[in-house]
Design a protein around this motif. Structure first.
Motif, PDB file in Angstrom:
ATOM      1  N   LEU A 136     -11.424 -42.247 -39.325  1.00 48.39           N
ATOM      2  CA  LEU A 136     -11.325 -43.250 -37.950  1.00 48.39           C
ATOM      3  C   LEU A 136     -10.184 -42.904 -37.125  1.00 48.39           C
ATOM      4  CD1 LEU A 136     -11.238 -46.373 -37.665  1.00 48.39           C
ATOM      5  CD2 LEU A 136      -9.776 -47.063 -38.597  1.00 48.39           C
ATOM      6  N   PHE A 137      -9.348 -42.109 -36.957  1.00 49.17           N
ATOM      7  CA  PHE A 137      -8.924 -41.413 -36.105  1.00 49.17           C
ATOM      8  C   PHE A 137      -9.326 -40.245 -35.970  1.00 49.17           C
ATOM      9  CE2 PHE A 137      -4.486 -43.178 -35.301  1.00 49.17           C
ATOM     10  CZ  PHE A 137      -4.560 -44.255 -35.715  1.00 49.17           C
ATOM     11  N   MET A 138     -10.625 -40.123 -36.153  1.00 47.02           N
ATOM     12  CA  MET A 138     -11.310 -38.715 -35.833  1.00 47.02           C
ATOM     13  C   MET A 138     -12.172 -38.916 -34.802  1.00 47.02           C
ATOM     14  SD  MET A 138     -14.154 -35.905 -37.397  1.00 47.02           S
ATOM     15  CE  MET A 138     -12.791 -35.644 -38.839  1.00 47.02           C
ATOM     16  N   ALA A 139     -12.572 -40.408 -35.433  1.00 47.23           N
ATOM     17  CA  ALA A 139     -13.595 -41.630 -34.726  1.00 47.23           C
ATOM     18  C   ALA A 139     -12.834 -41.594 -32.613  1.00 47.23           C
ATOM     19  CB  ALA A 139     -14.489 -42.158 -35.217  1.00 47.23           C
ATOM     20  N   LEU A 140     -11.451 -41.861 -33.252  1.00 44.27           N
ATOM     21  CA  LEU A 140     -10.629 -42.760 -32.256  1.00 44.27           C
ATOM     22  C   LEU A 140     -10.527 -41.418 -30.980  1.00 44.27           C
ATOM     23  CD1 LEU A 140      -7.803 -44.849 -33.437  1.00 44.27           C
ATOM     24  CD2 LEU A 140      -9.942 -45.484 -32.224  1.00 44.27           C
ATOM     25  N   LEU A 141      -9.983 -39.589 -31.340  1.00 43.75           N
ATOM     26  CA  LEU A 141      -9.805 -38.770 -31.058  1.00 43.75           C
ATOM     27  C   LEU A 141     -11.244 -38.421 -30.320  1.00 43.75           C
ATOM     28  CD1 LEU A 141      -7.619 -36.976 -32.893  1.00 43.75           C
ATOM     29  CD2 LEU A 141      -7.531 -36.971 -30.626  1.00 43.75           C
ATOM     30  N   PHE A 142     -12.185 -38.418 -30.720  1.00 47.66           N
ATOM     31  CA  PHE A 142     -13.961 -38.358 -29.932  1.00 47.66           C
ATOM     32  C   PHE A 142     -13.946 -39.113 -29.364  1.00 47.66           C
ATOM     33  CE2 PHE A 142     -15.168 -34.604 -33.394  1.00 47.66           C
ATOM     34  CZ  PHE A 142     -15.415 -35.017 -33.162  1.00 47.66           C
ATOM     35  N   MET A 143     -13.576 -40.335 -29.132  1.00 45.10           N
ATOM     36  CA  MET A 143     -13.927 -41.934 -28.581  1.00 45.10           C
ATOM     37  C   MET A 143     -13.145 -41.555 -26.923  1.00 45.10           C
ATOM     38  SD  MET A 143     -14.794 -44.880 -30.485  1.00 45.10           S
ATOM     39  CE  MET A 143     -15.267 -45.197 -28.850  1.00 45.10           C
ATOM     40  N   ALA A 144     -12.054 -41.309 -27.072  1.00 46.32           N
ATOM     41  CA  ALA A 144     -10.610 -41.183 -26.187  1.00 46.32           C
ATOM     42  C   ALA A 144     -11.211 -39.735 -25.379  1.00 46.32           C
ATOM     43  CB  ALA A 144      -9.691 -40.485 -26.849  1.00 46.32           C
ATOM     44  N   GLN A 145     -11.729 -38.850 -26.365  1.00 46.28           N
ATOM     45  CA  GLN A 145     -11.811 -37.240 -24.909  1.00 46.28           C
ATOM     46  C   GLN A 145     -13.339 -37.348 -24.606  1.00 46.28           C
ATOM     47  OE1 GLN A 145     -14.847 -34.935 -25.615  1.00 46.28           O
ATOM     48  NE2 GLN A 145     -13.329 -33.652 -24.739  1.00 46.28           N
ATOM     49  N   GLY A 146     -14.277 -38.494 -25.219  1.00 44.05           N
ATOM     50  CA  GLY A 146     -15.926 -38.726 -24.209  1.00 44.05           C
ATOM     51  C   GLY A 146     -15.500 -39.924 -23.075  1.00 44.05           C
ATOM     52  N   LEU A 147     -14.475 -40.844 -23.229  1.00 41.97           N
ATOM     53  CA  LEU A 147     -13.983 -41.447 -22.567  1.00 41.97           C
ATOM     54  C   LEU A 147     -13.605 -40.977 -21.244  1.00 41.97           C
ATOM     55  CD1 LEU A 147     -13.487 -44.591 -24.927  1.00 41.97           C
ATOM     56  CD2 LEU A 147     -15.585 -44.510 -23.054  1.00 41.97           C
ATOM     57  N   SER A 148     -12.512 -39.920 -21.373  1.00 43.41           N
ATOM     58  CA  SER A 148     -11.756 -39.079 -20.486  1.00 43.41           C
ATOM     59  C   SER A 148     -12.803 -38.032 -19.755  1.00 43.41           C
ATOM     60  CB  SER A 148     -10.521 -38.161 -20.851  1.00 43.41           C
ATOM     61  OG  SER A 148     -11.893 -37.311 -21.404  1.00 43.41           O
ATOM     62  N   ILE A 149     -13.847 -38.191 -19.634  1.00 40.86           N
ATOM     63  CA  ILE A 149     -14.571 -37.256 -18.994  1.00 40.86           C
ATOM     64  C   ILE A 149     -15.079 -37.684 -17.970  1.00 40.86           C
ATOM     65  CG2 ILE A 149     -16.845 -36.216 -18.912  1.00 40.86           C
ATOM     66  CD1 ILE A 149     -15.918 -35.066 -21.726  1.00 40.86           C
ATOM     67  N   ILE A 156     -12.429 -28.811 -21.709  1.00 40.46           N
ATOM     68  CA  ILE A 156     -11.826 -27.592 -22.106  1.00 40.46           C
ATOM     69  C   ILE A 156     -10.644 -27.859 -23.310  1.00 40.46           C
ATOM     70  CG2 ILE A 156     -10.932 -25.210 -23.130  1.00 40.46           C
ATOM     71  CD1 ILE A 156     -13.655 -24.577 -21.044  1.00 40.46           C
ATOM     72  N   LEU A 157     -10.156 -28.108 -22.297  1.00 36.86           N
ATOM     73  CA  LEU A 157      -8.404 -29.090 -22.244  1.00 36.86           C
ATOM     74  C   LEU A 157      -8.828 -29.517 -23.293  1.00 36.86           C
ATOM     75  CD1 LEU A 157      -5.403 -27.558 -21.477  1.00 36.86           C
ATOM     76  CD2 LEU A 157      -5.422 -29.264 -19.729  1.00 36.86           C
ATOM     77  N   THR A 158      -9.403 -30.988 -22.935  1.00 39.06           N
ATOM     78  CA  THR A 158      -9.007 -31.333 -23.841  1.00 39.06           C
ATOM     79  C   THR A 158     -10.020 -31.939 -25.589  1.00 39.06           C
ATOM     80  OG1 THR A 158     -10.984 -32.587 -23.350  1.00 39.06           O
ATOM     81  CG2 THR A 158      -9.278 -33.435 -22.678  1.00 39.06           C
ATOM     82  N   MET A 159     -10.593 -30.690 -25.291  1.00 44.60           N
ATOM     83  CA  MET A 159     -11.086 -29.965 -27.027  1.00 44.60           C
ATOM     84  C   MET A 159      -9.990 -29.119 -27.283  1.00 44.60           C
ATOM     85  SD  MET A 159     -14.362 -30.761 -27.786  1.00 44.60           S
ATOM     86  CE  MET A 159     -15.525 -31.197 -26.593  1.00 44.60           C
ATOM     87  N   VAL A 160      -9.057 -28.822 -26.403  1.00 43.06           N
ATOM     88  CA  VAL A 160      -8.623 -27.575 -27.121  1.00 43.06           C
ATOM     89  C   VAL A 160      -7.543 -28.777 -27.874  1.00 43.06           C
ATOM     90  CG1 VAL A 160      -6.799 -25.512 -26.369  1.00 43.06           C
ATOM     91  CG2 VAL A 160      -9.253 -25.487 -26.126  1.00 43.06           C
ATOM     92  N   VAL A 161      -6.961 -29.050 -27.518  1.00 39.28           N
ATOM     93  CA  VAL A 161      -5.518 -29.776 -27.828  1.00 39.28           C
ATOM     94  C   VAL A 161      -7.104 -31.069 -28.981  1.00 39.28           C
ATOM     95  CG1 VAL A 161      -4.573 -32.296 -27.223  1.00 39.28           C
ATOM     96  CG2 VAL A 161      -4.682 -29.849 -25.438  1.00 39.28           C
ATOM     97  N   MET A 162      -7.944 -31.717 -28.743  1.00 37.79           N
ATOM     98  CA  MET A 162      -8.109 -32.724 -29.605  1.00 37.79           C
ATOM     99  C   MET A 162      -8.407 -31.870 -30.799  1.00 37.79           C
ATOM    100  SD  MET A 162     -11.283 -34.650 -29.238  1.00 37.79           S
ATOM    101  CE  MET A 162     -13.000 -33.913 -29.369  1.00 37.79           C
ATOM    102  N   PRO A 172      -7.107 -29.113 -32.885  1.00 36.15           N
ATOM    103  CA  PRO A 172      -6.069 -28.904 -33.513  1.00 36.15           C
ATOM    104  C   PRO A 172      -5.189 -30.435 -34.084  1.00 36.15           C
ATOM    105  CG  PRO A 172      -6.017 -27.570 -31.737  1.00 36.15           C
ATOM    106  CD  PRO A 172      -6.953 -28.749 -31.562  1.00 36.15           C
ATOM    107  N   LEU A 173      -5.348 -31.319 -33.117  1.00 32.49           N
ATOM    108  CA  LEU A 173      -4.337 -32.586 -33.110  1.00 32.49           C
ATOM    109  C   LEU A 173      -5.212 -33.109 -34.110  1.00 32.49           C
ATOM    110  CD1 LEU A 173      -3.927 -34.411 -29.794  1.00 32.49           C
ATOM    111  CD2 LEU A 173      -2.179 -33.911 -31.211  1.00 32.49           C
ATOM    112  N   MET A 174      -6.596 -33.065 -34.190  1.00 31.70           N
ATOM    113  CA  MET A 174      -7.390 -33.599 -35.722  1.00 31.70           C
ATOM    114  C   MET A 174      -7.225 -32.848 -36.936  1.00 31.70           C
ATOM    115  SD  MET A 174     -11.088 -33.749 -34.837  1.00 31.70           S
ATOM    116  CE  MET A 174     -11.840 -34.795 -32.842  1.00 31.70           C
ATOM    117  N   MET A 175      -7.223 -31.563 -36.691  1.00 30.37           N
ATOM    118  CA  MET A 175      -6.721 -30.545 -38.052  1.00 30.37           C
ATOM    119  C   MET A 175      -5.444 -31.004 -38.537  1.00 30.37           C
ATOM    120  SD  MET A 175      -9.520 -28.219 -38.556  1.00 30.37           S
ATOM    121  CE  MET A 175      -8.391 -26.621 -39.535  1.00 30.37           C
TER     122      MET A 175
END
Lengths: 309, 416
Positions: B228-241, B332-338, B340-343
């Motif tokens: 669920l938090f992985m989905a939230l992170l993906f959404m947060a990253q996608g929406l931030s763009i 790139i920045l959000t991916m680089v953060v996202m 490791p946060l997931m992992m």
């Protein structure tokens, strides 16, 4: 009324706008004419509140833009130079959204949107996504978004750039329509003919400074009835001035190694005298361009250069 | 609130017309989660079991007890012990055929009984991470247990190990009965400590979970908040763009020159993102509650907490985008953060399956911290006091980040 006094905008060492002052009246179109990079968009940015001026005072319909921003912007419409639309929304959805940004709701907003769609000739395509529109239609919608809330002051930043002739005529009609309703319009352009046809008053701006201001008639009077003659070839700027000064009514506007700019009354009848004078100075003329009195020739006279695209 | 609502509505319409992004936001976590879940046995597959080779060179009563304890009761489900010769064991370990090898040295029992130092050697398989850790932990518990046992009945054990005194080869019935009674009395006295109420709680949990496979259900349940938090992170990253899209299509400028404050615009965008997250949370959590038979009374709290966590993640991603020099850099920045946060934050592997140091770090990441709270809600172990503090902290931090985002948006980002 839009009153701009002593406006100055500086980015580091670059002075984008330098001591610009003018007043635009209600029910009239005030034109800001100048080449790209002259400072027109920066001036519009400062008036609209997008940019913070380095110095100066801007009053918009009686509200100081610096101290009373939201109130001043409530009656202001802005049509930016670049399209500012949601391409995946329909024309109607775009207009409804931008109307809501000016606190319009419900039936009044729906009616106004319908009216603006009709005015801009987009009613039959109102529910289609904007990404399917032609360039001209997008421009008209861009304009419509700027007037959907019925503003009392309107800033138009080169709204006809890249527009086909038919859409351009329609857009200019829309602008005139706004002034008939008492709207105060500031219109920036680098198209001379547009400025000549549309604007009641004009300011010519270059390198961030206003170099001339007035009505079209007042500006033409600066030139008198003189034509602008541009000669290209090989010239010695230090030697051409003296033989030319012997000819009556000639003003040497600019002298460079490869170009001379002259303001001459009845230039076509005096070409032989001019060529003879230049020949005595050892100059070689390769090309001649004669421009009748117009904003274009005024701009050349004031700045020594053509209005660039 | 009118402009906030119309901004949210506008964004919902735009998202609805971009179904690919929606599918990706939901599809990737479900796909990744499904893969991980399948790789770890899923709900119906067998629980992973550690294969431990035991080289018992002592062959004593005590070493036999140790080996037996490793493969009995609860540990028996986790560990399968196999007695081997030390050389054979080392050869098989070199081939990677077992999780670990335990070497019990000669004289182990004597050393323990006489309180002499003795070393158990545990060789683990470096290609495995989780199972060797389980073996190590289990062995550590057994060694601790042996220590306390020794403290309590050391004299009797020593006597038992030394054998009967004198010329007889067996203990007398009276002597044997005496030792037995003392050990029994001791166990009765200690039962209050050895079998504390927490054991009863575990029995209660067994009743609510399907009887045959309780351990695997718990493991699968641990993946739910992570996915669920992985989905939230993906959404947060996608929406931030979308902030960059608003800037590039110049609509952001139009907002700035309107009478509305950018805070309202940004709040509308947040509301729109939370709307999408709400749908995802509600569907995923409802499915999870049904699947794992959780108490539905905690569902609203779980949804609210997850949504607020989503808001925090969105504001973090927004700030990263707003301080990036370009859309490309922001991506790139959000991916680089996202990632490791997931992992680290428990999305790929539950904290329970991580090495302790990594779990400790992961629980301090924003998503990991929020995930732990959600897990507590799901397992009904949340405490009102600490949870209220966590809730307030979450709202405050998200609000501060949101405010800084709005400032950056107005003063710098929108003018680009």
């Amino acid at each position: 009324m839009i009153d701009v006094q002593g406006l100055r905008k500086q980015y580091g060492d670059l002075l984008a706008v330098d001591d610009v002052s003018f007043t635009a009246q209600p029910g009239a179109i005030f034109g800001l004419l100048g080449p790209n990079g002259a400072g027109k968009t920066t001036t519009i940015g400062c008036i609209s509140g997008l940019l913070k001026p380095t110095a100066g005072r801007i009053s918009l319909l009686g509200h100081d833009v610096a101290t009373d921003g939201p109130a001043s912007r409530r009656q202001l419409g802005v049509v930016p130079q670049e399209l500012a639309l949601y391409e995946d929304l329909s024309a109607r959805e775009n207009l409804l959204y931008w109307g809501s940004a000016y606190s319009m709701r419900g039936e009044p907003l729906n009616k106004r949107v319908q009216m603006v769609l009709e005015l801009s000739g987009l009613l039959d395509r109102a529910n289609e996504p904007v990404k399917k529109f032609s360039g001209g239609m997008k421009r008209r919608l861009n304009f419509a978004c700027g007037i959907v809330h019925g503003p009392k002051a309107l800033l138009l930043d080169e709204p006809t750039v890249g527009v086909d002739p038919q859409s351009r005529v329609r857009l200019l009609d829309l602008v005139r329509e706004q002034t008939k309703q008492g709207t105060c319009v500031i219109y920036t352009t680098h198209y001379m003919e547009e400025a000549e046809n549309l604007c009641d008053r004009l300011a010519i701006i270059d390198h961030g400074k206003i170099i001339a201001t007035g009505t079209l008639a007042e500006l033409r009077a600066i030139l008198g009835e003189r034509d602008v003659l541009r000669l290209t070839g090989l010239f010695d700027p230090t030697t051409v001035a003296e033989p030319l000064s012997r000819i009556d009514g000639i003003e040497l506007v600019q002298a460079e190694q490869d170009m001379l700019t002259l303001a001459v009354a009845n230039a076509s009848g005096r070409l032989s005298d001019i060529f003879q004078a230049l020949a005595t100075a050892g100059a070689e003329v390769r090309e001649t361009t004669l421009t009748q009195p117009s904003l274009e020739s005024l701009f050349i006279k004031l700045t020594g250069k053509e209005l660039r695209e | 609130m009118g402009f906030v609502w119309s901004t949210a509505l506008k964004d919902w319409r735009r998202h609805r017309r971009d179904p690919v992004a929606l599918v990706l936001w939901l599809g990737i976590p479900v796909f990744v989660g499904g893969l991980i879940s399948m790789a770890s046995g899923g709900r119906s597959g067998p629980a992973p079991q550690a294969h431990v080779l035991v080289a018992d060179e002592d062959n004593s009563f005590l070493s036999g007890l140790l080996v037996g304890a490793m493969s009995q009761d609860a540990m028996g489900g986790l560990i399968q012990a196999e007695q081997v010769d030390q050389d054979e064991g080392r050869a098989r370990m070199a081939k990677g055929e077992a999780t670990a090898m335990l070497v019990i040295p000669r004289g182990f029992a004597q050393a323990v009984l006489m309180e002499q130092p003795s070393t158990l050697e545990l060789v683990t398989n470096p290609s495995q991470t989780i199972l060797p850790a389980i073996v190590e932990e289990s062995l550590s518990i057994l060694v601790d247990a042996a220590f306390y046992l020794h403290r309590l009945i050391g004299d009797d054990l020593r006597e038992f190990a030394a054998g009967p005194a004198g010329s007889t080869s067996v203990f007398s019935d009276m002597r044997f009965a005496g030792i037995s009674v003392r050990i029994n009395q001791l166990l009765v006295r200690l039962s209050g400590y050895l079998f504390p109420p927490i054991v009863q709680l575990e029995r209660g949990a067994e009743e609510t979970v399907e009887a045959d496979d309780a351990d695997t259900v718990s493991v699968a349940l641990l993946f739910l908040p992570g996915i669920l938090f992985m989905a939230l992170l993906f959404m947060a990253q996608g929406l931030s763009i979308d902030l960059w899209k608003e800037r590039d299509q110049k609509t952001l400028r139009r907002v700035v020159v309107s009478p509305q404050h950018v805070l309202l615009f940004l709040f509308g965008k947040l509301l729109s993102g939370l709307g999408l997250m709400f749908v995802v949370c509600l569907v995923a959590l409802t499915a999870g509650y049904l699947y794992f038979g959780l108490a539905f009374a905690t569902l609203p709290l779980a949804v609210v907490w997850t949504l607020l966590s989503g808001a925090l993640l969105m504001t973090i991603m927004w700030l990263l985008q707003l301080y990036a020099s370009s859309q490309h850099a922001g991506g790139i920045l959000t991916m680089v953060v996202m990632f490791p946060l997931m992992m680290a934050g428990g999305s790929f592997f539950p904290f329970e399956a991580m090495p302790a140091w990594m779990a400790a770090i992961g629980k301090r990441t924003p998503n990991g911290w929020a995930l732990e709270q959600l897990k507590a809600i799901l397992l009904e172990s949340v405490e009102a006091g600490p949870f209220s503090i966590a809730l307030v902290a979450l709202i405050v931090v998200a609000s501060v980040l949101f405010f800084f985002g709005a400032l950056r948006l107005r003063s710098n980002f929108a003018q680009g």
